[in-house]
Design an enzyme around this catalytic site. Structure first.
Site, mmCIF file in Angstrom:
data_model
loop_
_atom_site.group_PDB
_atom_site.id
_atom_site.type_symbol
_atom_site.label_atom_id
_atom_site.label_comp_id
_atom_site.label_asym_id
_atom_site.label_seq_id
_atom_site.Cartn_x
_atom_site.Cartn_y
_atom_site.Cartn_z
ATOM 1 N N GLU A 91 39.076 2.132 59.935
ATOM 2 C CA GLU A 91 37.614 2.247 59.935
ATOM 3 C C GLU A 91 37.114 3.321 60.906
ATOM 4 O O GLU A 91 35.954 3.285 61.326
ATOM 5 C CB GLU A 91 36.990 0.902 60.295
ATOM 6 N N HIS A 110 32.424 -0.416 67.677
ATOM 7 C CA HIS A 110 32.364 -1.265 66.479
ATOM 8 C C HIS A 110 33.063 -2.572 66.803
ATOM 9 O O HIS A 110 34.218 -2.584 67.247
ATOM 10 C CB HIS A 110 33.050 -0.614 65.290
ATOM 11 N N HIS A 112 33.266 -7.187 66.037
ATOM 12 C CA HIS A 112 32.919 -8.412 65.311
ATOM 13 C C HIS A 112 32.301 -9.397 66.306
ATOM 14 O O HIS A 112 32.528 -10.599 66.238
ATOM 15 C CB HIS A 112 34.161 -9.022 64.656
ATOM 16 N N HIS A 180 30.344 -8.925 58.663
ATOM 17 C CA HIS A 180 31.402 -8.098 59.223
ATOM 18 C C HIS A 180 31.266 -7.959 60.741
ATOM 19 O O HIS A 180 32.166 -8.359 61.480
ATOM 20 C CB HIS A 180 31.363 -6.726 58.518
#
Lengths: 249, 249, 249, 249
Positions: A91, A110, A112, A180
Site C-alpha cells: 500500500e 497510514h 488501522h 480499513h
C-alpha cells in the site's frame, strides 16, 4: 508494473539523507506501535529532505521491528530507487500519491488505529473533544473504496487508488478509510505522528462523550483554526518523550 | 475411558516433528496469552505435519508457561500417543473432533477471548468492522451446549460434545460458545492465531460502532470473500512480530 | 479499644505457619494487585491453617509491596497476637467477622475492584456472563452501610460493622459494598483469589453485554450450581501462572 | 512581559529546599505519568515549603522525564527566580494564580486526564462513585475560557487567565476546563496527586454506571464531607506504592 519507472530504469536517488533523520523515521514507526496506533500493520513515511519528488519508508515489516537498514527510497509513483531485494509495502501508493498531491505534506501515517475505525463505518463525524486534537476542526472525510473500485480487497494497491484517496483527503490533515483505517499527514514527521496519536485518543474521548449524551461542546472551528494554523502547541515536548521511550535511550 | 484407544493400546505416533514447528506451537500459545486472547485458560493445537490423523497440543498448563517439553501428540479421538504422566486438557476433544470434521483445518484455538463473550450471550451477530477481520463475513454460529447436553459444567469434555461443536462450526472459521468462549480455526497455525486475535479486536470495534449507533457499514460479504479466499493479506508480517515478542528474541 | 482482647492481654498464637503458606498469602496480595483487582488499597487474608479462630493478613501496606515479614496473626475480633509495632488495616474487621460467621471460608478478599463498583451503585444485579464466573449464579447482595450506621466514612472500622457486612454476605461467595467495593470469599486462598479476579472480569463482560442490549443469556442457576458445587474447574492452572508472574520465578 | 517582575529584577528566592521534598515533586510528576493522568503534557507544582509566595515546578518537559535539575522556583506571578535558560511551561500561570488565591493549597496538578475530558464537554456533572473520590462531593465547576477571552488557543498563558481559572475553581478541590483538561489541588503534594488519580478513576466508573443506567446511588454529600474533611483516608499507603514504582526503588 508499478515497481519500475516507465523507462524501465529505476529512479535516481534524491541524495544521501542525514542518519539523524533516518533515526527519526525509525523512531516514528516504533512510537506509533508503542502508542497503539499501529499493530503489526500500517506504516509511516517522510518526504526526502533533499528532493521533494522522493520519499522514504520502511520495507514491508511490522512497525515495531523497523531499523535504519529497512528504509527504502521511492519516487512519487512509489518505484524504489534501490530495493536491494527488500519487499515493499503493497500500500505504499498511499504515501506516494499524497506526497504528489500535497506539496505541504512532509510525512504520512497510514494506520488501522482501532478507536477510529468505528467512525469510518457509522454516520458519526469525528469532532475535536479537546485542544490536543484541534486539527480535527476540519471534519475528516471518509474514503469509500467501493465508489472508485467496486468490490476489492480494501487495499490501496495502485497509484490509481492512491490518487483517489489523496483526492478524498484534499487539504485535510486526516481522512478515514471505511472498514480499513485512516491516513494522517503533517508538515513534519513529529507533527504527523502527534496527529496520528491524538486522532486515536480523540476517538476514545468522543466515544465516551457520546455515551454520556449530548449536546456536546466540541472545540469551535475558530478555536481549531487558531491552534492548528496560528498558535500551534509544543509538539516537541511529546516527541522527545516518545522518542526516548521508543529508542530506549 | 476416552484417553485410551478401543483396543486399549495407545495410538501410534505420526512420526517425529521438526523442532521449528514445535517452537511455532509454543510461540502460538504464548502469543495468544500476550495478546489477551487467552488468560490462564484456553489452548491452541496444530495438526501433525506428517499424519493428518494426529494433532499436537500442550499438556494442561497456562498458555503463557508452555514449552516444547509440554507438547503431547494425540489421535483424533484425543487419545495421547505417550502422555508420560502429563495431565491433558479436559477439553482437548474440541480439537480432535474439529480436526476430524475439517480436513482443511491445520490449527485450532479455543479461548475465552473476553470481548467476544458478550456476542455469544446476546442477539447481536458478529460482523466484520474492518478488513483485518474479513473472515467474519461468514457470520459465526453460536454453539448452545444446552441443546445437546442439557445442564452441564459448560465444558467440552467428551468426543460426543466435541463432535456437536464441530457440527455447529461447520465450514466457518469461527464459532462462538454461549457463556463460555469461542473456537477459531485456520489452514495454518499463523492464520488461526491471526484470526483469533482479530476476532477479539473486531469484537471491541464492533461494540464501539454499536455504541455510536447505526446504520453500520460493515464489510460486504463480497469484500470478505475476496480477502479471505482470493487475496489474503500478509499474515507473516504480524506473525513475525508476535513471535519475536513472545519468544523474546 | 478493638486492638486488645477484653482481658487486655493479646490473644495466643494458633501456632507456627508453614512458610510455603505464608508465601501463598504474599503471592495472593501481589497477584490481586497485578490483575487490577487491588490498587494501593484493599487486602486479602487467610484463616490460620492450624487454628480456625485465628487469621493471617498483612500489616497496613499497599498490596503490591507485601512480604512475609508484613504478615500479622489476629483473632476473630481482629486483635493481633503480636503486632510488633506494625500498623494494622483499619478495615481488618471485615475479615475477622466473616471468618467468624462462615466456618467454610478459608480466605477473604476486600477490594475496590473497579469494574464492579458500578454494580453496587445502580439497580443492575451482577449475573454470570460466562462459566469462569459461575459462582455469581448466587446473585451478590449489596451492603448498604447507611442502613446500619447512617452517615459514615464508608469504612468497616469495627466488629459491629464487620458483623453487619458478614450478615449481608450470608452464604454467598461475593457481596458488593455500595460506593466502596466488594468482598469475595472462598474455601481456599486460590479459590478466593480466582473469584475476586473473575468477578472483576465478569463485571466488564456483563457491562459490554448490557451495552449490546438484551435479552441476555446468562449462565443458568443450574449451570452455576454444577460448576460451583459439583464440578469445579481447575483453579490451580491459573493460580500457578499468577504466582509465577507475581513472585517473578 | 510576565516572566520578569515589575521592577525588572527577578524575584528573590524563598530559600533552599530539602532535596527530599524536591524528590517528592519529581516523583509526583512521574507518578502522574505512570498512572495515565499525564501524557507528554501537563504539570504538577508545590508551594515553596519556606515561603508561601514562591512555588516550585519543572521546566517545560514531558512529566515522565523530570529530574531534580529541572525544578524551577517561581513567584506567584510565575516569574522565575533563576531560570538559567530553561524554558518554562506556557501555562505556569495556572499554578501561580491558584497558589495566590488559595492559601490552603500546597500543590496543584494540571492535566488532560483522559476520562475526565468528556465531563467537561457534556452536561453530565462529575459525582463520586466511590469513597476514594469522596472529595468530588463538591461538584467540580467547569471553566469556560470563551467566557473570559473569546476565541483562543485554549491555553492559560497569562496571569489574567490564570486568575479567571482560579476564580472558577473557588474553594473546590477540582475544576474542569472545557475542551482542555482539569486542575486538581490539595493541602499537600500526596493529596493533590491522590485526588488527580482518583478523579480519573472516578470518571471511568461514573461513565460505566451511567451506561448501566440510573438511578445511581452516588456518595451522599454528608459522606463526602466526612471523608474529605473529618476522617480522611490513608493517602500515604498509595503514595508509598506510587513513589516506589515511579522512582524504581
Amino acid at each position: 508494473m508499478a515497481s519500475t519507472s516507465r523507462s524501465g530504469a529505476p529512479p535516481a536517488s534524491g541524495g544521501p539523507v542525514d542518519p539523524v533523520l533516518i533515526e527519526d523515521l525509525v523512531a516514528a514507526s516504533r512510537i506509533l506501535a508503542a502508542e497503539g496506533v499501529l499493530d503489526g500493520y500500517g506504516h509511516v513515511s517522510m518526504r526526502h529532505p533533499g528532493d521533494p519528488n522522493r520519499y522514504l519508508m520502511s520495507r514491508s515489516l511490522a512497525p515495531a521491528l523497523v531499523t535504519a537498514a529497512d528504509i527504502i527510497e521511492l519516487d512519487l509513483e512509489s518505484n524504489p530507487v534501490d530495493a536491494r531485494g527488500r519487499t515493499m509495502f503493497r500500500e505504499r501508493f498511499i504515501h506516494g500519491m499524497i506526497f504528489k498531491a500535497r506539496p505541504d505534506v512532509m510525512a504520512v501515517v497510514h494506520s488501522h488505529s482501532p478507536a477510529v475505525i468505528p467512525f469510518g463505518i457509522t454516520q458519526v463525524a469525528m469532532r475535536p473533544a479537546f485542544h490536543m486534537a484541534a486539527f480535527l476542526y476540519r471534519q475528516p472525510p471518509v474514503f469509500e473504496i467501493r465508489d472508485v473500485a467496486g468490490w476489492t480487497n480494501m487495499l490501496i494497491t495502485s497509484n490509481r487508488l492512491g490518487a483517489a484517496l489523496a483526492d478524498t483527503l484534499g487539504q485535510n490533515p486526516v481522512a478515514l478509510m471505511r472498514g480499513h483505517g485512516n491516513v494522517v499527514v503533517g508538515p513534519s514527521l513529529p507533527v504527523a505522528v502527534f496527529r496520528a496519536i491524538y486522532t486515536e485518543v480523540n476517538a476514545r474521548l468522543q466515544t465516551i462523550a457520546l455515551t454520556l449524551g449530548g449536546p456536546i461542546n466540541y472545540l469551535a472551528p475558530e478555536e481549531g483554526d487558531i491552534i492548528t494554523n496560528k498558535e500551534p502547541g509544543d509538539v516537541g515536548r511529546a516527541w522527545n518523550l516518545w522518542k526516548t521511550k521508543a529508542l530506549g535511550k
